[in-house]
Each structure stands twice: as C-alpha cells, then as structure tokens.
Scaffold this active site. Structure first.
Site, PDB file in Angstrom:
ATOM      1  N   VAL A 217       0.825  -1.206   0.000  1.00 38.74           N
ATOM      2  CA  VAL A 217       0.000   0.000   0.000  1.00 38.74           C
ATOM      3  C   VAL A 217       0.861   1.259   0.000  1.00 38.74           C
ATOM      4  O   VAL A 217       0.571   2.240  -0.696  1.00 38.74           O
ATOM      5  CB  VAL A 217      -0.952  -0.002   1.215  1.00 38.74           C
ATOM      6  CG1 VAL A 217      -1.587   1.363   1.420  1.00 38.74           C
ATOM      7  CG2 VAL A 217      -2.038  -1.061   1.039  1.00 38.74           C
ATOM      8  N   GLU A 218       1.942   1.234   0.784  1.00 43.76           N
ATOM      9  CA  GLU A 218       2.770   2.431   0.912  1.00 43.76           C
ATOM     10  C   GLU A 218       3.624   2.717  -0.315  1.00 43.76           C
ATOM     11  O   GLU A 218       3.723   3.871  -0.740  1.00 43.76           O
ATOM     12  CB  GLU A 218       3.679   2.299   2.138  1.00 43.76           C
ATOM     13  CG  GLU A 218       2.953   2.286   3.472  1.00 43.76           C
ATOM     14  CD  GLU A 218       2.267   3.602   3.774  1.00 43.76           C
ATOM     15  OE1 GLU A 218       2.808   4.662   3.441  1.00 43.76           O
ATOM     16  OE2 GLU A 218       1.173   3.572   4.357  1.00 43.76           O
ATOM     17  N   THR A 219       4.257   1.700  -0.868  1.00 42.62           N
ATOM     18  CA  THR A 219       5.231   1.959  -1.946  1.00 42.62           C
ATOM     19  C   THR A 219       5.176   0.962  -3.089  1.00 42.62           C
ATOM     20  O   THR A 219       6.129   0.849  -3.856  1.00 42.62           O
ATOM     21  CB  THR A 219       6.666   1.970  -1.382  1.00 42.62           C
ATOM     22  OG1 THR A 219       6.965   0.670  -0.820  1.00 42.62           O
ATOM     23  CG2 THR A 219       6.836   3.031  -0.298  1.00 42.62           C
TER      24      THR A 219
END
Length: 374
Positions: free
Chosen positions: A155-157
C-alpha cells in the site's frame, strides 16, 4: 506512515499519513501513494494540543532559532547544521502538492479498489514468496503476520517500486519554513502547527543522519519527507526502526531485514500489537438500531456493550475481547465490522479506518484468504 504521493501522514490529515487531523505528536510513517492520492476521512482523532503562538516570525529568525535549538537538543555543531541547510532548496512543487484542495471523501466502495487490485494481490504474493524466510522470522519474533508486513509495503510503496523522488532535506526544509498558508484565519492554527511539526521532523532528520551515519542531503522520499519501503518519517525512523540484519545499522533504504523488522516493531511498540489476536471481523447491526460511531478507533468497548448497541460478530472472537465498531459504505449498502486491538494498531500507521481495513483485507488476500466484496 505522502501522496500523490501522500500517504500515512498526510493524507488524512496532513499529510496522509495524516489528516486525519489534528496532528498527533509522533505521527506514523507517511506514505507515498502508489497511485491516487489518499482521500480524507470523515471522522478524525483530535488529541488535546497545547496552545501555539500564532505570531508571524521572520524566516531569518525562525531559521536561526532552528539552528540554535537543533544544535542544543541533539549535540550537533551549529556550523554543521548551517552548512547542510545551505545545500537545501525550497521546492515550489512541495508547496503546490501540500496546497492541493482535499478530495471529496470517498466511500469504502470507491476507496478500497484504489488499494486492493488483482495486480497488488499478485505482487504481494510474489513478494511474500521471495522473502518468506525473512518475513516468517520477523513474524515468529514479533507476532506480526508476514502478510500484514507485505501489505503495508504494498500500500505504501507498491512493494518498493515507488519510495519517492523528492529530496527529503528539501521537502522538510520547505515545509518547515514555508508551509503553505491559505489566508483563512480559521485554518491558521492548523497551518502553524503543521509547519512546526515539519520543523521538528527536519531537526530529527539531522539527528537521524548522525545516529545512522546517513548523508541526509542524498536521501529521497515523499514530498512530506517519508522514507524507505515503509515510508517512515524521521521521528518514526528514530523511534521505531530496528537493526534486523545485525550489521549495527538501521537501514530502511537497502536492508529488507531492517524494513521488515521495523514495520513489525512499529505495530508492536506504537500500536500495541497482540500476538495471535484478531484484527477485525464482520458484524451485523440489529434492524432499527443506529450505527455507533466512536470519536476514534480505540478498542475499548466490551462485546457485551456492543451487543447492547445491536452489534453481533459474525465470526468467533475471544469472549473477553474489546473492540470498536467500524461502519463502511459498501457497494451493496452499509458494512459493519468490529475492529480489535490489532486493527487499532494498523490505524497507528495511518489514522484512517479505511486505510486500516484496506491493509487488513489486502493482507488476507495475499495470504490466500477470501475477502468480502467492496
């Protein structure tokens, strides 16, 4: 734990990695959104904050005070701080990104597809398979499931594919001294608080550079200054990063062992992760009862209390568990869930009930478990 790059902390608030907000003292990692910007939440946590002086301070004075205070607090020579700041630049692109008007609040039926796609599920399964041994070691040590660590990175990267292209020093320098002002008196206090938050993150970047022997002029991250595969702000890096590979350094840029261990440590230390505990389960709400929307997602309500409010879990849960009700606007109507301590732990990464649910459901899909429709 920004977006267009906005992510854990400024998005919901601030950042994304915050809005969510009110700006808590030590926000979690701020993320770089893998694709669309993270929409803001309707319910936000608003901790009591000390008064803040809204009197304008000239840039030269604020900068000089910063050098003096950072030197005194972290024992870094003022001349070294001055020399590093001389290499920093104000970035109009960062100001523009931070000034973008907030998107309308997306319902769950639109929010989830931004983060849970077949490509992201497949990518997570492949990532987990590649690094299974390292991830399962961290899971055994901390109790944080391997698939959840993978979901955070996804989700983040996008599994490390988009960790940010901005100079972290330039981004924090810009937001620390030129945080955008809307001119709206009603927003001034929040804007001043945001600027002071980033000023503190800039100071902590100097401390981080000294502690980890990092050239902070070379670090890249999100436009809010979040770094690495897990998108940690400097303060979170200093407080929660751990040396997972035993080489004597905490490297969230190049050491996957450090990344995995640090994300798990964040959940344990910041969120109070409970080994083997539930995250969230679907629930029903008795017909004719109004949804109960707490002011935050602290899991402080007993199952008996929730039952009195009309909620019933649809899966077995420990009888002594406490939870928070979570209402989501699904494509086929309202969805009701009970979020437990481990759900709350995910919201410490990004203070958003939808973010936490998206990460949880992505982790379930990566692990091959069935997830409900959006």
């Amino acid at each position: 734990m920004m977006k267009p790059a906005l992510t854990s902390l400024i998005a919901l608030g601030l950042l994304g990695c915050t809005p969510k907000e009110a700006l808590a003292p030590n926000p979690p990692a701020a993320a770089v959104a893998p694709s669309p910007a993270r929409p803001a939440e309707t319910a936000v946590e608003a901790p009591a904050l000390p008064p803040v002086d809204l009197t304008p301070v000239p840039f030269e004075t604020a900068r000089a005070n910063f050098v003096r205070d950072t030197s005194a607090q972290y024992g870094i020579p003022a001349a070294q701080i001055e020399a590093t700041l001389a290499k920093a630049s104000f970035l109009d692109s960062v100001v523009a990104a931070m000034s973008r008007p907030a998107e309308r609040v997306k319902p769950w039926s639109e929010y989830r597809p931004m983060f849970i796609t077949q490509a992201r599920i497949d990518g997570g399964r492949a990532f987990l398979a590649r690094h299974r041994a390292a991830l399962e070691k961290v899971q055994a040590d901390t109790g944080v499931p391997a698939e959840l660590i993978v979901a955070i990175i996804g989700v983040e990267t996008s599994y490390g594919g988009n960790t940010g292209r901005y100079s972290v020093l330039d981004a924090l320098y810009t937001l620390a001294f030129r945080y955008p002002r809307s001119g709206d008196p009603a927003k001034l206090e929040r804007e001043v608080r945001r600027e002071l938050f980033f000023r503190d993150e800039l100071a902590q970047l100097f401390a981080l550079g000294r502690e980890e022997n990092l050239d902070i002029t070379a670090l890249k991250g999100s436009y809010a200054g979040a770094m690495g595969m897990g998108q940690f702000m400097p303060s979170s890096y200093r407080q929660f990063a751990v040396d997972g590979d035993g080489d004597g350094r905490r490297d969230l840029f190049a050491s996957l062992d450090d990344v995995f261990a640090s994300i798990a440590n964040y959940f344990v230390k910041k969120g109070g992760w409970v080994r083997g505990g539930p995250v969230a389960v679907p629930a029903t709400l008795e017909a004719g009862r109004e949804p109960f929307d707490p002011v935050d997602w602290t899991p402080e309500h007993s199952l008996a209390d929730l039952a009195a409010r009309g909620y019933a879990p649809q899966q077995p849960v420990p009888a002594d568990a406490t939870a928070t009700p979570v209402s989501l606007a699904g494509s086929a109507g309202p969805q009701y869930w009970l979020g437990f301590r481990n759900y709350y732990a995910i919201t410490r990464y990004n203070i958003s009930k939808m973010y936490a649910m998206a990460v949880f459901q992505l982790s379930q899909a990566i692990a091959g478990r069935e997830i409900p429709p959006a």
